[in-house]
Design a protein around this motif. Structure first.
Motif, short mmCIF file in Angstrom:
data_model
loop_
_atom_site.label_atom_id
_atom_site.label_comp_id
_atom_site.label_asym_id
_atom_site.label_seq_id
_atom_site.Cartn_x
_atom_site.Cartn_y
_atom_site.Cartn_z
N ASN A 50 17.20 -5.54 6.77
CA ASN A 50 16.69 -6.24 5.58
C ASN A 50 16.74 -5.33 4.34
OD1 ASN A 50 15.37 -7.84 3.76
ND2 ASN A 50 13.67 -8.39 5.14
N PRO A 51 17.96 -5.14 3.79
CA PRO A 51 18.08 -4.24 2.64
C PRO A 51 17.25 -4.71 1.43
CG PRO A 51 20.17 -5.37 3.08
CD PRO A 51 19.25 -5.68 4.22
N GLU A 52 17.08 -6.01 1.31
CA GLU A 52 16.32 -6.55 0.17
C GLU A 52 14.87 -6.06 0.21
OE1 GLU A 52 14.23 -9.61 -0.46
OE2 GLU A 52 14.57 -9.19 -2.59
N LEU A 53 14.27 -6.10 1.40
CA LEU A 53 12.87 -5.65 1.58
C LEU A 53 12.75 -4.15 1.29
CD1 LEU A 53 9.95 -6.25 2.89
CD2 LEU A 53 10.94 -5.18 4.92
N VAL A 54 13.71 -3.38 1.81
CA VAL A 54 13.65 -1.92 1.63
C VAL A 54 13.84 -1.56 0.16
CG1 VAL A 54 14.73 0.28 2.26
CG2 VAL A 54 14.43 -1.50 3.98
N HIS A 55 14.81 -2.19 -0.51
CA HIS A 55 15.00 -1.91 -1.94
C HIS A 55 13.76 -2.30 -2.74
CE1 HIS A 55 18.96 -0.28 -2.02
NE2 HIS A 55 19.55 -1.34 -1.54
N ARG A 56 13.14 -3.45 -2.36
CA ARG A 56 11.95 -3.89 -3.10
C ARG A 56 10.82 -2.86 -2.96
NH1 ARG A 56 11.42 -9.13 -1.35
NH2 ARG A 56 9.85 -8.65 0.18
N PHE A 57 10.65 -2.33 -1.74
CA PHE A 57 9.61 -1.33 -1.48
C PHE A 57 9.82 -0.09 -2.36
CE2 PHE A 57 8.30 2.45 1.05
CZ PHE A 57 6.94 2.21 1.15
N TYR A 58 11.05 0.44 -2.39
CA TYR A 58 11.30 1.65 -3.18
C TYR A 58 11.40 1.35 -4.68
CZ TYR A 58 11.59 4.16 1.14
OH TYR A 58 11.26 4.72 2.36
N ASN A 59 11.89 0.14 -5.04
CA ASN A 59 11.91 -0.23 -6.47
C ASN A 59 10.49 -0.23 -7.04
OD1 ASN A 59 14.68 -0.54 -6.51
ND2 ASN A 59 14.64 -2.77 -6.29
N PRO A 136 20.36 -5.25 -3.56
CA PRO A 136 21.32 -5.22 -2.44
C PRO A 136 22.74 -5.57 -2.86
CG PRO A 136 19.37 -6.50 -1.84
CD PRO A 136 19.22 -6.14 -3.29
N ASP A 137 22.87 -6.40 -3.93
CA ASP A 137 24.25 -6.78 -4.31
C ASP A 137 24.80 -5.93 -5.47
OD1 ASP A 137 22.57 -7.78 -6.18
OD2 ASP A 137 23.20 -9.90 -5.98
N ASP A 138 24.12 -4.81 -5.76
CA ASP A 138 24.68 -3.90 -6.78
C ASP A 138 25.97 -3.27 -6.27
OD1 ASP A 138 22.67 -4.27 -8.58
OD2 ASP A 138 21.62 -2.39 -8.17
N VAL A 146 30.08 -3.34 -2.92
CA VAL A 146 28.74 -3.94 -2.96
C VAL A 146 28.00 -3.56 -1.68
CG1 VAL A 146 27.54 -6.16 -2.80
CG2 VAL A 146 29.36 -5.84 -4.48
N GLY A 147 26.70 -3.20 -1.83
CA GLY A 147 25.85 -2.96 -0.64
C GLY A 147 25.89 -1.54 -0.12
N ASN A 148 26.61 -0.66 -0.79
CA ASN A 148 26.71 0.71 -0.28
C ASN A 148 25.66 1.67 -0.86
OD1 ASN A 148 28.46 0.79 1.78
ND2 ASN A 148 30.23 1.54 0.62
N LEU A 149 24.80 1.15 -1.75
CA LEU A 149 23.80 2.05 -2.36
C LEU A 149 22.51 2.04 -1.55
CD1 LEU A 149 23.94 1.34 -6.18
CD2 LEU A 149 24.59 3.42 -4.96
N ARG A 150 21.99 3.22 -1.27
CA ARG A 150 20.69 3.30 -0.61
C ARG A 150 19.81 4.29 -1.35
NH1 ARG A 150 20.07 6.68 4.77
NH2 ARG A 150 18.19 7.27 3.63
N PRO A 151 18.49 4.17 -1.22
CA PRO A 151 17.62 5.18 -1.83
C PRO A 151 17.94 6.54 -1.21
CG PRO A 151 16.35 3.27 -1.07
CD PRO A 151 17.73 3.12 -0.51
N ASN A 152 17.84 7.60 -2.03
CA ASN A 152 18.11 8.94 -1.50
C ASN A 152 16.81 9.52 -0.91
OD1 ASN A 152 19.86 11.11 -0.95
ND2 ASN A 152 19.08 12.24 -2.72
N ILE A 153 16.36 8.85 0.14
CA ILE A 153 15.08 9.16 0.79
C ILE A 153 15.38 9.43 2.26
CG2 ILE A 153 12.84 8.16 1.47
CD1 ILE A 153 12.85 8.20 -1.50
N VAL A 154 14.68 10.42 2.82
CA VAL A 154 14.85 10.68 4.26
C VAL A 154 13.97 9.69 5.02
CG1 VAL A 154 14.48 12.36 6.10
CG2 VAL A 154 15.31 13.12 3.87
#
Ligand code: OAD
Length: 239
Positions: A50-59, A136-138, A146-154
């Motif tokens: 669920n990339p949308e949920l994870v991005h929302r959390f870090y956003n 997620p669609d950046d 599209v979809g290859n960006l993730r937070p730089n978090i361990v």
């Protein structure tokens, strides 16, 4: 207390140093991990599901960090002052993903769990600064996919960053000070044991006793803004 003039001081900071800046810790009551499912928001498999949920959390966390509500506190500022004014070497290793040490004026902070204001291309591993939201669609500015960006978090199950450098710093310090960390996440929790093998003097600063308190030579109990400011003045007055 400290009865020698340290040549190299290593600080390990955790969420407790930023608590008085208004950022939630992870494991205190009402902490982040009480209100979120760790494996959903902080694991590679959760991100795949669920990339949308994870991005929302870090956003949300990034927006709060960069808002007018959050500023470095007296503890961050005291460490920055020590880095500038102390005659010996001062290294800051942080488990925090906020940028409050840098905002206070510290340089060369080692972020072993990554940084909220950075993102990473999943394909190339390239790290880019990002102050706005990630969706997620950046399209990734690096590989243009599209979809290859993730937070730089361990995330849980991933290896902490900069461990080669951290090992060198730990091996060369003669004073190790841990501030505001519960000592429940490895490898950071065992840094105290590693440095003690070299005879390094160790101090824990925390608002309360932790699971690893017994491993330290000395303890400063109280809010970071108070105990760290006093500690820094004490270190600067050592002749
Ligand atoms: P925790 O939430 O586990 O612990 C925070 C510590 O700060 C506790 O020991 C508190 O007693 C202490 N504390 C709270 N307020 C304080 C204050 N005002 N002054 C001093 N101490 C205070 O946070 P961490 O130990 O930093 O990793 O957690 C380590 C890692 O676990 C985090 O980096 C994070 C998390 O999972 C990742 O997300 C990769």
């Amino acid at each position: 207390m400290i009865d020698f003039k340290p040549k190299h001081i290593v600080f390990l900071t955790g969420a407790g140093i930023s608590a008085e800046s208004g950022i939630k810790t992870f494991r205190d009551s009402n902490g982040l991990w009480e209100n979120h499912d760790i494996l959903e928001v902080a694991s590679p498999s959760g991100f795949d599901r669920n990339p949308e949920l994870v991005h929302r959390f870090y956003n949300l966390r990034r927006t709060q960090l960069l808002s007018d509500e959050v500023h470095p506190n007296e503890a961050h500022k005291a460490l920055a002052k020590l880095q500038k004014e102390y005659s010996g070497k001062v290294t800051i290793i942080t488990q925090n993903v906020d940028n409050l040490h840098e905002e206070a004026g510290s340089e060369d902070v080692i972020h072993m769990h990554g940084e909220l204001i950075k993102m990473r291309c999943k394909e190339s591993g390239k790290v880019l600064t990002k102050k706005g939201d990630i969706q997620p669609d950046d399209k990734c500015p690096c590989c243009l996919k599209v979809g290859n960006l993730r937070p730089n978090i361990v995330w849980f199950g991933e290896y902490p960053m900069h461990m080669d450098r951290i090992e060198k710093e730990l091996n060369s310090c003669d004073l190790f000070i841990s501030i505001g960390t519960s000592g429940q996440v490895y490898p950071a929790a065992m840094f105290v044991n590693l440095v003690k093998l070299n005879g390094t003097y160790t101090i824990e600063a925390n608002i309360e006793e932790t699971n690893v308190s017994d491993n330290f030579d000395d303890h400063l109990v109280g809010p970071a803004t108070q105990v760290v400011s006093k500690l820094v003045e004490d270190i600067l007055s050592i002749k």
